[in-house]
Scaffold this motif. Structure first.
Motif, PDB file in Angstrom:
ATOM      1  N   GLN A 235       0.836  -1.201   0.000  1.00 51.79           N
ATOM      2  CA  GLN A 235       0.000   0.000   0.000  1.00 51.79           C
ATOM      3  C   GLN A 235       0.873   1.254   0.000  1.00 51.79           C
ATOM      4  OE1 GLN A 235      -2.739  -0.231   3.269  1.00 51.79           O
ATOM      5  NE2 GLN A 235      -3.728  -2.093   2.512  1.00 51.79           N
ATOM      6  N   GLY A 236       0.556   2.166  -0.908  1.00 48.56           N
ATOM      7  CA  GLY A 236       1.329   3.398  -1.038  1.00 48.56           C
ATOM      8  C   GLY A 236       2.638   3.224  -1.772  1.00 48.56           C
ATOM      9  N   ARG A 237       2.848   2.048  -2.348  1.00 47.71           N
ATOM     10  CA  ARG A 237       4.084   1.774  -3.064  1.00 47.71           C
ATOM     11  C   ARG A 237       3.789   1.137  -4.411  1.00 47.71           C
ATOM     12  NH1 ARG A 237       6.270  -1.497   2.059  1.00 47.71           N
ATOM     13  NH2 ARG A 237       6.329   0.225   3.555  1.00 47.71           N
ATOM     14  N   LYS A 238       4.691   1.345  -5.349  1.00 50.75           N
ATOM     15  CA  LYS A 238       4.601   0.697  -6.653  1.00 50.75           C
ATOM     16  C   LYS A 238       5.981   0.227  -7.081  1.00 50.75           C
ATOM     17  CE  LYS A 238       0.411   2.833  -8.541  1.00 50.75           C
ATOM     18  NZ  LYS A 238      -0.381   1.584  -8.545  1.00 50.75           N
ATOM     19  N   LEU A 239       5.969  -0.724  -8.003  1.00 49.37           N
ATOM     20  CA  LEU A 239       7.193  -1.273  -8.571  1.00 49.37           C
ATOM     21  C   LEU A 239       7.385  -0.693  -9.968  1.00 49.37           C
ATOM     22  CD1 LEU A 239       9.551  -3.327  -8.552  1.00 49.37           C
ATOM     23  CD2 LEU A 239       7.926  -5.024  -9.450  1.00 49.37           C
ATOM     24  N   ILE A 240       8.524  -0.061 -10.198  1.00 48.93           N
ATOM     25  CA  ILE A 240       8.891   0.446 -11.520  1.00 48.93           C
ATOM     26  C   ILE A 240       9.777  -0.581 -12.207  1.00 48.93           C
ATOM     27  CG2 ILE A 240      10.254   2.177 -12.766  1.00 48.93           C
ATOM     28  CD1 ILE A 240       9.469   4.201 -10.637  1.00 48.93           C
ATOM     29  N   VAL A 241       9.472  -0.867 -13.464  1.00 48.05           N
ATOM     30  CA  VAL A 241      10.368  -1.648 -14.322  1.00 48.05           C
ATOM     31  C   VAL A 241      10.748  -0.741 -15.481  1.00 48.05           C
ATOM     32  CG1 VAL A 241      10.629  -3.680 -15.785  1.00 48.05           C
ATOM     33  CG2 VAL A 241       9.325  -3.841 -13.651  1.00 48.05           C
ATOM     34  N   ALA A 242      12.008  -0.341 -15.526  1.00 44.71           N
ATOM     35  CA  ALA A 242      12.469   0.634 -16.515  1.00 44.71           C
ATOM     36  C   ALA A 242      13.583   0.017 -17.348  1.00 44.71           C
ATOM     37  CB  ALA A 242      12.973   1.902 -15.829  1.00 44.71           C
ATOM     38  N   GLY A 243      13.278  -0.313 -18.603  1.00 44.90           N
ATOM     39  CA  GLY A 243      14.298  -0.876 -19.473  1.00 44.90           C
ATOM     40  C   GLY A 243      13.687  -1.609 -20.642  1.00 44.90           C
ATOM     41  N   GLU A 244      14.474  -1.747 -21.668  1.00 47.22           N
ATOM     42  CA  GLU A 244      14.026  -2.414 -22.884  1.00 47.22           C
ATOM     43  C   GLU A 244      14.092  -3.922 -22.714  1.00 47.22           C
ATOM     44  OE1 GLU A 244      15.061  -2.373 -27.699  1.00 47.22           O
ATOM     45  OE2 GLU A 244      16.258  -1.193 -26.289  1.00 47.22           O
ATOM     46  N   TYR A 245      13.060  -4.614 -23.214  1.00 50.06           N
ATOM     47  CA  TYR A 245      13.038  -6.069 -23.152  1.00 50.06           C
ATOM     48  C   TYR A 245      13.967  -6.641 -24.217  1.00 50.06           C
ATOM     49  CZ  TYR A 245       9.034  -6.247 -19.974  1.00 50.06           C
ATOM     50  OH  TYR A 245       8.205  -6.135 -18.883  1.00 50.06           O
ATOM     51  N   TYR A 246      14.945  -7.438 -23.780  1.00 50.00           N
ATOM     52  CA  TYR A 246      15.777  -8.200 -24.699  1.00 50.00           C
ATOM     53  C   TYR A 246      15.308  -9.646 -24.779  1.00 50.00           C
ATOM     54  CZ  TYR A 246      19.440  -4.749 -25.690  1.00 50.00           C
ATOM     55  OH  TYR A 246      20.150  -3.671 -26.142  1.00 50.00           O
ATOM     56  N   SER A 247      14.416 -10.047 -23.891  1.00 47.18           N
ATOM     57  CA  SER A 247      13.842 -11.391 -23.939  1.00 47.18           C
ATOM     58  C   SER A 247      12.616 -11.424 -23.041  1.00 47.18           C
ATOM     59  CB  SER A 247      14.853 -12.462 -23.485  1.00 47.18           C
ATOM     60  OG  SER A 247      15.256 -12.230 -22.151  1.00 47.18           O
ATOM     61  N   GLY A 248      11.677 -12.343 -23.372  1.00 43.10           N
ATOM     62  CA  GLY A 248      10.594 -12.687 -22.469  1.00 43.10           C
ATOM     63  C   GLY A 248       9.440 -11.711 -22.345  1.00 43.10           C
ATOM     64  N   ARG A 249       9.303 -10.754 -23.258  1.00 39.83           N
ATOM     65  CA  ARG A 249       8.252  -9.738 -23.092  1.00 39.83           C
ATOM     66  C   ARG A 249       6.880 -10.365 -22.867  1.00 39.83           C
ATOM     67  NH1 ARG A 249       7.767  -4.558 -25.532  1.00 39.83           N
ATOM     68  NH2 ARG A 249       9.573  -5.056 -26.811  1.00 39.83           N
ATOM     69  N   GLU A 250       6.505 -11.302 -23.710  1.00 33.02           N
ATOM     70  CA  GLU A 250       5.160 -11.886 -23.598  1.00 33.02           C
ATOM     71  C   GLU A 250       5.013 -12.676 -22.300  1.00 33.02           C
ATOM     72  OE1 GLU A 250       7.145 -12.147 -26.234  1.00 33.02           O
ATOM     73  OE2 GLU A 250       6.097 -10.825 -27.658  1.00 33.02           O
ATOM     74  N   ARG A 251       6.073 -13.377 -21.932  1.00 32.79           N
ATOM     75  CA  ARG A 251       6.007 -14.178 -20.709  1.00 32.79           C
ATOM     76  C   ARG A 251       5.845 -13.291 -19.480  1.00 32.79           C
ATOM     77  NH1 ARG A 251      10.303 -15.800 -17.807  1.00 32.79           N
ATOM     78  NH2 ARG A 251      11.732 -15.429 -19.547  1.00 32.79           N
ATOM     79  N   TYR A 252       6.556 -12.176 -19.433  1.00 36.79           N
ATOM     80  CA  TYR A 252       6.427 -11.274 -18.290  1.00 36.79           C
ATOM     81  C   TYR A 252       5.057 -10.605 -18.272  1.00 36.79           C
ATOM     82  CZ  TYR A 252      11.454 -11.894 -17.719  1.00 36.79           C
ATOM     83  OH  TYR A 252      12.703 -12.426 -17.528  1.00 36.79           O
ATOM     84  N   ALA A 253       4.533 -10.264 -19.445  1.00 40.37           N
ATOM     85  CA  ALA A 253       3.200  -9.669 -19.505  1.00 40.37           C
ATOM     86  C   ALA A 253       2.153 -10.649 -18.983  1.00 40.37           C
ATOM     87  CB  ALA A 253       2.873  -9.249 -20.937  1.00 40.37           C
ATOM     88  N   GLU A 254       2.308 -11.925 -19.348  1.00 37.58           N
ATOM     89  CA  GLU A 254       1.383 -12.947 -18.865  1.00 37.58           C
ATOM     90  C   GLU A 254       1.507 -13.108 -17.357  1.00 37.58           C
ATOM     91  OE1 GLU A 254       0.096 -16.585 -17.261  1.00 37.58           O
ATOM     92  OE2 GLU A 254       2.233 -16.157 -17.564  1.00 37.58           O
ATOM     93  N   GLN A 255       2.724 -13.028 -16.832  1.00 37.13           N
ATOM     94  CA  GLN A 255       2.928 -13.167 -15.394  1.00 37.13           C
ATOM     95  C   GLN A 255       2.274 -12.011 -14.638  1.00 37.13           C
ATOM     96  OE1 GLN A 255       7.009 -13.024 -14.097  1.00 37.13           O
ATOM     97  NE2 GLN A 255       6.555 -13.906 -12.090  1.00 37.13           N
ATOM     98  N   ILE A 256       2.433 -10.809 -15.150  1.00 34.76           N
ATOM     99  CA  ILE A 256       1.804  -9.647 -14.510  1.00 34.76           C
ATOM    100  C   ILE A 256       0.295  -9.827 -14.452  1.00 34.76           C
ATOM    101  CG2 ILE A 256       1.295  -7.189 -14.815  1.00 34.76           C
ATOM    102  CD1 ILE A 256       4.159  -6.869 -15.897  1.00 34.76           C
ATOM    103  N   GLU A 257      -0.280 -10.302 -15.561  1.00 33.50           N
ATOM    104  CA  GLU A 257      -1.739 -10.501 -15.605  1.00 33.50           C
ATOM    105  C   GLU A 257      -2.152 -11.627 -14.657  1.00 33.50           C
ATOM    106  OE1 GLU A 257      -5.314 -11.414 -18.842  1.00 33.50           O
ATOM    107  OE2 GLU A 257      -3.217 -11.232 -19.496  1.00 33.50           O
ATOM    108  N   ARG A 258      -1.407 -12.720 -14.669  1.00 40.31           N
ATOM    109  CA  ARG A 258      -1.750 -13.873 -13.830  1.00 40.31           C
ATOM    110  C   ARG A 258      -1.679 -13.535 -12.339  1.00 40.31           C
ATOM    111  NH1 ARG A 258       2.058 -17.159 -12.111  1.00 40.31           N
ATOM    112  NH2 ARG A 258       3.408 -16.696 -13.915  1.00 40.31           N
TER     113      ARG A 258
END
Length: 387
Positions: A235-258
């Motif tokens: 609560q009151g906090r967020k996670l920043i991910v700052a950087g270009e994907y060199y691998s796994g973009r779809e897999r990480y997007a699915e993980q975030i959704e799951r």
């Protein structure tokens, strides 16, 4: 033995972008400031486009002022390797300093060094890695070819030294930790930085920064954040991910959704240019490096420059650079351990004591310390013959 007066750096530089280029250019500037002539030889072709995992290899910024950068070397054209080696021989530097990070560059870099050595020019490698994070066929053979072309080594973590000794037992090697990235300017006012990035200044931010590759363990951080959220600890906090994907973009997007982290994670899915780096490090409380494998990490030295504490995993040389409970926390590469360290950081108010420790600890990461190590290594190798 003699003193180093003239050096040529062979490696990534403008118009290529990224940490390798920034480091090589700052190293050259430091040599110049110390009265040592220094030129940079970089690539006409670094990676063929089909082998490059990102969107662009190139920097949109103008050429850096005050540096002599010559584009000569095509990494896949053997005729270019020979021409580059011969041109360096005509320059007659005391030493060629080669930045080595992946075995695929071994044929080009090793050939250039062999040609330079034939007329007495010494060769030194600045090692990011010896054994790569992402292994491929022929890695050992290629690395052996490169190591055979070098007179001495500067390594940036003990893990790299151990890997180097798999290929040579007796060639001189000196430890010199990765210096801080001083080229990003000072930290910004936090409110100003939040506005520039479109972030809510009322929230607190933990950050993963840099190119996203599988060995860096971003999935572990997402699992850790989900555990914290389940316990009501975000609560009151967020996670920043700052950087270009060199691998796994779809897999990480699915993980975030799951994991239901859509409202918990702020994604900056792009290459972060030098002009924006200060903004990100000025808004975050904490940088997490949840790596599964590592030697050292340039992200650590950016965090030190901006006085930002870190959580790192106990892999490779990360513990050497981030002492546990001094400038950050060191944990196993496990989601539960990472979650526990993030909770501890906030619960125990470790931000301020860690920042105070960083101010004194970071003095060991100056560029002048690295150039002195190069000079010391040159004195050591300049009196003897080649292998």
């Amino acid at each position: 033995m003699s003193e180093l007066k003239d050096a040529v750096i062979v490696g990534t530089a403008w118009p290529y972008r990224g940490g390798l280029a920034s480091t090589n250019q700052t190293l050259a500037r430091t040599f110049l400031a110390e009265g040592i002539r220094c030129r940079i030889v970089t690539f006409t072709l670094q990676y063929p486009s089909f082998l490059f995992p990102g969107k662009s290899q190139y920097d949109d910024a103008p050429a850096p002022e005050g540096l002599d950068i010559a584009r000569m070397l095509n990494s896949v054209n053997p005729l270019s390797w020979i021409r580059t080696g011969l041109r360096i021989r005509k320059m007659r530097p005391d030493v060629v300093i080669v930045r080595y990070w992946i075995p695929q560059m071994s044929p080009a870099l090793g050939t250039v060094c062999r040609i330079a050595r034939r007329c007495g020019i010494r060769t030194v490698a600045l090692l990011d890695n010896v054994v790569p994070h992402e292994k491929r066929p022929l890695d050992r053979l290629l690395t052996r070819y490169f190591v055979g072309s070098i007179d001495g080594f500067v390594y940036m973590s003990e893990q790299v030294r151990r890997d180097l000794r798999l290929f040579t037992k007796d060639k001189p090697a000196l430890f010199s930790p990765h210096p801080m990235y001083t080229n990003y300017g000072p930290a910004l006012d936090r409110g100003e930085a939040c506005r520039a990035l479109g972030l809510d200044a009322e929230l607190r931010y933990t950050m993963f920064f840099g190119f996203v590759r599988d060995y860096k363990g971003l999935d572990l951080l997402f699992d850790a954040w989900a555990q914290l959220r389940e316990k009501g600890r975000t609560q009151g906090r967020k996670l920043i991910v700052a950087g270009e994907y060199y691998s796994g973009r779809e897999r990480y997007a699915e993980q975030i959704e799951r994991l239901g982290l859509g409202d918990e994670v702020v994604l900056f899915d792009r290459f972060i240019p030098d002009t924006d780096v200060a903004k990100f490090f000025s808004v975050c409380d904490l940088v997490v490096q949840p790596y599964r494998r590592a030697t050292q990490s340039g992200v650590t030295q950016v965090a030190y420059w901006f006085d930002v504490p870190m959580i790192v995993t106990d892999v490779g040389g990360l513990r050497e650079i981030v002492p546990d409970a001094v400038t950050g926390l060191v944990v196993e590469p496990d989601a539960g351990a990472i979650a526990g360290a993030i909770a501890r950081f906030y619960d125990e108010g470790l931000g301020e004591p860690f920042r105070r420790n960083i101010l004194s600890y970071r003095e060991r990461f100056t560029w002048e310390r690295m150039t002195e190590n190069f000079r010391a290594l040159y004195r050591k190798i300049s009196g003897g013959g080649h292998d």
